[in-house]
Design a protein around this motif. Sequence first.
Motif, PDB file in Angstrom:
ATOM      1  N   GLY A   1      26.523  35.763 -45.804  1.00  0.00           N
ATOM      2  CA  GLY A   1      26.650  34.461 -45.158  1.00  0.00           C
ATOM      3  C   GLY A   1      26.417  33.289 -46.093  1.00  0.00           C
ATOM      4  O   GLY A   1      26.608  32.129 -45.696  1.00  0.00           O
ATOM      5  N   ILE A   2      26.028  33.556 -47.343  1.00  0.00           N
ATOM      6  CA  ILE A   2      25.754  32.473 -48.289  1.00  0.00           C
ATOM      7  C   ILE A   2      27.061  31.789 -48.673  1.00  0.00           C
ATOM      8  O   ILE A   2      28.055  32.428 -48.998  1.00  0.00           O
ATOM      9  N   ARG A   3      27.039  30.458 -48.646  1.00  0.00           N
ATOM     10  CA  ARG A   3      28.164  29.656 -49.103  1.00  0.00           C
ATOM     11  C   ARG A   3      27.850  29.076 -50.483  1.00  0.00           C
ATOM     12  O   ARG A   3      26.695  29.007 -50.879  1.00  0.00           O
ATOM     13  N   ILE A   4      28.884  28.630 -51.161  1.00  0.00           N
ATOM     14  CA  ILE A   4      28.686  28.058 -52.490  1.00  0.00           C
ATOM     15  C   ILE A   4      27.792  26.833 -52.418  1.00  0.00           C
ATOM     16  O   ILE A   4      26.933  26.621 -53.284  1.00  0.00           O
ATOM     17  N   GLU A   5      27.964  26.014 -51.370  1.00  0.00           N
ATOM     18  CA  GLU A   5      27.135  24.810 -51.257  1.00  0.00           C
ATOM     19  C   GLU A   5      25.675  25.119 -50.959  1.00  0.00           C
ATOM     20  O   GLU A   5      24.812  24.236 -51.055  1.00  0.00           O
TER      21      GLU A   5
ATOM     22  N   ASP B   1      34.119  31.317 -40.405  1.00  0.00           N
ATOM     23  CA  ASP B   1      34.041  32.717 -40.833  1.00  0.00           C
ATOM     24  C   ASP B   1      35.144  33.518 -40.151  1.00  0.00           C
ATOM     25  O   ASP B   1      35.132  33.695 -38.929  1.00  0.00           O
ATOM     26  N   PRO B   2      36.133  34.023 -40.915  1.00  0.00           N
ATOM     27  CA  PRO B   2      37.253  34.739 -40.296  1.00  0.00           C
ATOM     28  C   PRO B   2      36.954  36.196 -39.970  1.00  0.00           C
ATOM     29  O   PRO B   2      37.789  36.876 -39.356  1.00  0.00           O
ATOM     30  N   ARG B   3      35.778  36.705 -40.367  1.00  0.00           N
ATOM     31  CA  ARG B   3      35.477  38.109 -40.155  1.00  0.00           C
ATOM     32  C   ARG B   3      35.239  38.403 -38.676  1.00  0.00           C
ATOM     33  O   ARG B   3      34.531  37.667 -37.987  1.00  0.00           O
ATOM     34  N   THR B   4      35.841  39.495 -38.201  1.00  0.00           N
ATOM     35  CA  THR B   4      35.657  39.889 -36.802  1.00  0.00           C
ATOM     36  C   THR B   4      34.204  40.218 -36.523  1.00  0.00           C
ATOM     37  O   THR B   4      33.630  39.795 -35.523  1.00  0.00           O
TER      38      THR B   4
ATOM     39  N   ILE C   1      30.374  35.501 -51.714  1.00  0.00           N
ATOM     40  CA  ILE C   1      30.779  36.867 -52.049  1.00  0.00           C
ATOM     41  C   ILE C   1      32.132  37.160 -51.419  1.00  0.00           C
ATOM     42  O   ILE C   1      32.286  37.054 -50.194  1.00  0.00           O
ATOM     43  N   VAL C   2      33.109  37.557 -52.254  1.00  0.00           N
ATOM     44  CA  VAL C   2      34.477  37.727 -51.767  1.00  0.00           C
ATOM     45  C   VAL C   2      35.017  39.091 -52.169  1.00  0.00           C
ATOM     46  O   VAL C   2      34.495  39.760 -53.067  1.00  0.00           O
ATOM     47  N   SER C   3      36.074  39.481 -51.486  1.00  0.00           N
ATOM     48  CA  SER C   3      36.772  40.722 -51.807  1.00  0.00           C
ATOM     49  C   SER C   3      37.599  40.530 -53.079  1.00  0.00           C
ATOM     50  O   SER C   3      38.215  39.475 -53.278  1.00  0.00           O
ATOM     51  N   SER C   4      37.637  41.561 -53.900  1.00  0.00           N
ATOM     52  CA  SER C   4      38.387  41.463 -55.151  1.00  0.00           C
ATOM     53  C   SER C   4      39.895  41.595 -54.935  1.00  0.00           C
ATOM     54  O   SER C   4      40.683  41.209 -55.794  1.00  0.00           O
ATOM     55  N   SER C   5      40.317  42.110 -53.777  1.00  0.00           N
ATOM     56  CA  SER C   5      41.743  42.356 -53.540  1.00  0.00           C
ATOM     57  C   SER C   5      42.475  41.138 -52.989  1.00  0.00           C
ATOM     58  O   SER C   5      43.581  40.817 -53.419  1.00  0.00           O
ATOM     59  N   ASP C   6      41.840  40.425 -52.037  1.00  0.00           N
ATOM     60  CA  ASP C   6      42.522  39.289 -51.402  1.00  0.00           C
ATOM     61  C   ASP C   6      41.686  38.012 -51.375  1.00  0.00           C
ATOM     62  O   ASP C   6      42.145  36.987 -50.872  1.00  0.00           O
ATOM     63  N   GLY C   7      40.469  38.068 -51.895  1.00  0.00           N
ATOM     64  CA  GLY C   7      39.639  36.879 -51.947  1.00  0.00           C
ATOM     65  C   GLY C   7      38.989  36.492 -50.638  1.00  0.00           C
ATOM     66  O   GLY C   7      38.300  35.464 -50.557  1.00  0.00           O
ATOM     67  N   LYS C   8      39.170  37.281 -49.595  1.00  0.00           N
ATOM     68  CA  LYS C   8      38.556  36.963 -48.308  1.00  0.00           C
ATOM     69  C   LYS C   8      37.052  37.258 -48.353  1.00  0.00           C
ATOM     70  O   LYS C   8      36.590  38.008 -49.218  1.00  0.00           O
ATOM     71  N   PRO C   9      36.273  36.670 -47.442  1.00  0.00           N
ATOM     72  CA  PRO C   9      34.836  36.962 -47.415  1.00  0.00           C
ATOM     73  C   PRO C   9      34.597  38.464 -47.274  1.00  0.00           C
ATOM     74  O   PRO C   9      35.259  39.137 -46.479  1.00  0.00           O
ATOM     75  N   LEU C  10      33.672  38.983 -48.049  1.00  0.00           N
ATOM     76  CA  LEU C  10      33.415  40.418 -48.057  1.00  0.00           C
ATOM     77  C   LEU C  10      32.833  40.862 -46.718  1.00  0.00           C
ATOM     78  O   LEU C  10      32.040  40.150 -46.104  1.00  0.00           O
TER      79      LEU C  10
END
Length: 407
Positions: A226-230, A252-255, A298-307
């Motif tokens: 849940g940590i954001r860059i800001e 947050d787009p994660r289901t 923290i992001v996914s290496s494949s599509d850049g979405k939140p892990l």
Amino acid sequence: MPFLVRISTGLPLLAPTYWIVSCRRPSGKQPNTLCNDLRALMYVHLWADARGVDLQNRLESGAFLTLTEVADLDTFCGKYMRDALAELLEAVGCVKLKPRKSKKQRRTVKLLEKRNRLAAIYSYIEYTSADYLSRLHLQPERWKHYNSVRANCLEWISSRVRAIKKPRRNDLGDREGLEEGDIIRLRAVIEPDHPENPFRPEVRFRNYVMVKLMLDLGIRRGELLGIRIEDCTLGGSRGTITIHRRPDDPDDPRTNQPASKTNARVLPLGGRLTELLHEWIVHHRPKIRGARKHPFLIVSSSDGKPLSLSMVNKMMRQLRSRVPGLPSELSAHVLRHTWNDDFSDAMDKKGVPGDQEAKWRARLMGWRRKESAEAYLRRTVRRRSNQVLVEMHDKLDIQHATGMPNR
């Protein structure tokens, strides 16, 4: 926000939706808790369908459930979901099940799980029927009859809940932090250039930062994701990270959204961790396609979405299975236990009093009550108590050898 949906229509069930939205959600329950509540309600509706009971009509009319039906529901709540669905299918004639060969094959869930299901069903029936009861305030006789039948049904369910006692604590086999050797081993292999690092080159640095954050700060996996860059202040040699509570985050787009179960707090970072975060944010993260479309650290290496939470579990599973010497119980939450053990060691070296240690720990962990520490201090308590016992034995041995009286 989870809902209980009937597959045949694709629409949420009215009464459970009313209960979860107006009763459970306003009390600040996390989405995972609400999902567990609705999963418990699945059992009462599956049971009703299997027995030909119109549950909503029962509650509206004031018929409720008989004592026999409550006892049957109690048994039904002890089944695994797969077995409950199989019983429903057999009851409506969709499939004929073969009888089990022996009693050993009959599976039931743990009593505490069954207790939680019955407790959720109790809350659902109590709250839903209270709404129907309130509509009868202008009809005293009907109100009296409805209230009497309602009270009997709720007491029967409540007695089933109370009958299942919470088991006494047994520390044997409970989750603890890592041993010192395991910590050294883990910190070594997660280095991106270590020859035994089990991860693909493109995710090594990210995973290194993730494990470092959990080990050095003691944060939960949900708090990490849940940590954001800001939330990261990295100016100077030592930065800070702010752990926020953001339930139902619209960004947050994660289901299955990661959630913070503890209070918001600002945590200081060591010099090395500050450097790693700066390097990740400035040099590594921007190179991942799609990572700039959202603010999460923290992001996914494949599509850049939140892990996702499942990817954190996968990372820990790979560490357990691919790195010889790491314990089989290694998980993200074990790292939180490990931090608490390390914090206890630091307090011992500084000679900090117990009450002050408890306050500091509660603040850093984001706990509302100091009692929350008990579950995270099993290894520390065991170590400290064993140390006292050894000192007592040594004293007795000296007294025996010198002939001094035992005082």
